[in-house]
Design an enzyme around this catalytic site. Structure first.
Site, PDB file in Angstrom:
ATOM      1  N   ALA A 134      51.631  38.902  39.317  1.00 39.32           N
ATOM      2  CA  ALA A 134      50.504  39.134  39.365  1.00 39.32           C
ATOM      3  C   ALA A 134      49.760  38.636  37.887  1.00 39.32           C
ATOM      4  CB  ALA A 134      50.366  40.723  39.334  1.00 39.32           C
ATOM      5  N   LYS A 135      48.516  38.678  37.950  1.00 38.19           N
ATOM      6  CA  LYS A 135      48.001  38.185  36.793  1.00 38.19           C
ATOM      7  C   LYS A 135      46.478  38.622  36.691  1.00 38.19           C
ATOM      8  CE  LYS A 135      48.806  35.287  33.206  1.00 38.19           C
ATOM      9  NZ  LYS A 135      50.214  34.854  32.876  1.00 38.19           N
TER      10      LYS A 135
END
Ligand code: GLU
Length: 445
Positions: A134-135
């Site tokens: 994720a980011k």
């Protein structure tokens, strides 16, 4: 009873279509947009081609699983309201909860966050920590904001993400322009909403509230373990070797300091405000103080100015890229003279640079390996939070070293076995693992 079979991840040469009567979908035409997302997709397509990935798995893994955009109104110190835009992208969850940092940067946008989330999936898989990728990002310039304004922005973002994040769901961490304090505010915000402390929702926290020993230096330490390993493989003695470091933030500063402890002479450093070079080696402690006081290493006494572009072409043994993405391209890759290019940043080398670097004999330590120390120690922090039992710095660094070098060994062996560059080797290993997990879990419903 019939034994279960593990779902295959390779394309079948020919065979039945998955939906009777409908043609089997072709791999999507590899359209590669510009910038970080284009680079991430092009790297992925290369790896998928190399491992003959099943076209349906390719289509699944090419896209993020979930994406959010948040409008973040923040009261500024002068009473105005500024509206920022925040993003969180979860690329893949097949191997565990989503994991990845949050950056505060003027250039943060959805496509960049998508690329960074995809790279996190491969990074976690390559070093075999049980996370997906994720980011997050907020388009803002925290260097122009007061600490109180940054705190309000962080708390507002954490509030908006409250339904998205959690120790079992998605665990953010620091990235460009965010740090342990920002993680503390976000963890506190979520904990206030739930009514009890949830340390495991963030990693990279201060030690006082459940952070881990060694997390601050972890990315830089991982870079240095990888450089030591690569140097040994190419027969480069590090004592007396020279290095240049692009970026003097959390990663670059630690990498420079830890390289110097191994006897490497760090002769050049650049940061957001400029750069410095000194043929006899830099006084890194003085540079750190200067950067803290003035915001940049630029103009340090006893040094000459140097640009990012000049640093990349310096005649040194090791160049560490620890700034932003897109730094080495087809245009300047031919100027790299270093024997080792260590990617402390995410996506610092564009795909058109890779063949040039390979032809010129530059040993590239690809980002998803080289900078994985951060997420490896984030994993240790998350484990310690779950157990409420904390490890010593020696235990952390010993485990970090073993985990990252095991991954490095796989990458170099795969590169040699398949006669491919180390980035493709790293991506192939990672994509295979994620594809396998995705296939084994199967499609629901
Ligand atoms: N932001 C770091 C990275 O890009 C660390 C991520 C994490 O610890 O979750 O790898």
């Amino acid at each position: 009873m019939q034994e279960s079979t593990i779902a295959p991840v390779r394309a079948r040469a020919a065979g039945p279509t998955t939906t009777p009567g409908r043609p089997r979908p072709e791999a999507p035409a590899p359209a590669h947009p510009a910038g970080a997302l284009g680079a991430a997709l092009e790297q992925f397509d290369r790896a998928a081609d190399h491992i003959s990935l099943d076209p349906e798995l390719r289509a699944i893994l090419r896209q993020a699983r979930r994406e959010w955009m948040f409008s973040l109104p923040v009261r500024m110190d002068d009473g105005r309201t500024e509206v920022y835009t925040g993003y969180r992208v979860q690329h893949n969850l097949s191997r565990g909860p989503a994991k990845g940092g949050i950056r505060f940067h003027p250039q943060a946008d959805l496509d960049e966050v998508r690329a960074l989330a995809m790279w996190m999936t491969w990074k976690c898989a390559l070093v075999d920590v049980p996370f997906g990728g994720a980011k997050g990002g907020v388009a803002c310039d925290p260097l122009q904001m007061s600490p109180r304004e940054v705190e309000r922005l962080a708390r507002r973002f954490a509030t908006e993400m409250a339904e998205v994040i959690g120790p079992e769901r998605d665990i953010p961490a620091p990235d460009v322009n965010t740090n342990a304090q920002v993680m503390a505010w976000m963890m506190d915000t979520l904990s206030m909403h739930r009514g009890y402390s949830i340390p495991g929702v963030m990693t990279g926290k201060p030690l006082e509230i459940g952070g881990s020993e060694g997390r601050g230096d972890a990315t830089g330490q991982g870079v240095v373990y990888c450089v030591e390993d690569a140097a040994r493989r190419i027969g480069l003695p590090l004592a007396g070797a020279t290095a240049a470091v692009q970026g003097f933030g959390n990663v670059g500063e630690a990498a420079a300091r830890l390289l110097a402890q191994l006897g490497v002479e760090v002769i050049a450093v650049t940061d957001i405000g400029g750069g410095v070079v000194a043929a006899g080696g830099l006084d890194l402690a003085a540079l750190r103080d200067r950067a803290r006081q003035t915001g940049s290493v630029a103009g340090a006494p006893g040094t000459f100015p140097i640009t990012n572009e000049e640093l990349i072409g310096l005649d040194v043994d090791v160049v560490v890229l620890a700034a932003l993405d897109g730094q080495v391209t087809g245009k300047n890759a031919g100027r790299v003279r270093a024997r080792i290019l260590a990617e402390g940043a995410n996506g610092p080398t564009m795909p058109d640079a890779d063949p040039i670097l390979r032809a010129n004999g530059v040993t590239v330590i690809p980002d998803i390996l080289c900078n994985a120390g951060g997420v490896i120690v984030s994993y240790f922090e998350w484990v310690q939070n779950r157990e409420a039992l904390f490890w010593t710095l020696e235990e952390i660094n010993d485990r970090l070293r073993r985990v990252i070098l095991r991954a490095a060994d796989r990458v170099w062996r795969r590169a040699a076995d398949d006669d491919i560059d180390p980035r493709l080797a790293a991506q192939a290993i990672a994509v295979e693992r994620v594809a396998r997990a995705t296939a084994i879990r199967g499609l629901y419903p």
